[in-house]
Design a protein around this motif. Sequence first.
Motif: not given
Length: 153
Positions: A90-97
């Motif tokens: 979850e913590a990386r999903k916003l970074e990918l976006m």
Amino acid sequence: MVKIKQGTAYKYIIGFLLSIGLVVGVYAIDNPEAPDLIGEFEKREIIYLTAIDRPQNSTRDFLVSYDNYLIFLDEELNKAADKLNSKLPEARKLELMAAQQHWSKYRDAEFEFIKNTWTRKGFGSSAGISRGDYRTSIIKDRVIQLLHYTKNF
């Protein structure tokens, strides 16, 4: 003249060789059990590349082929981003976006540069072919990059 002790020279040589080995070995870190996402992508794209590489193509045929390839690559880009996103914590999903949004701005700026540089006035009938090649290479590179990321999860 500066003298280097024999032991010191060996340390530098060994350090250099190890650093080369680390750089070359980076790709070996991927999970060997993971599916070959890039190989699968390359199999799917072959029909588009074959259409582009036909020797009998007219300029119009090249343009249509590049447009079809661009549509394919956009679909592949979305699939690759979705696949990676589904595997990320979850913590990386916003970074990918955020990374995808920044990449989209980069892509749009590159496309504008390509459109304004490779014009019919400056490059004749080959301008459209060059634009197609440059645009598709930008998207293909991102697809492959996302597939490499996905192999790690």
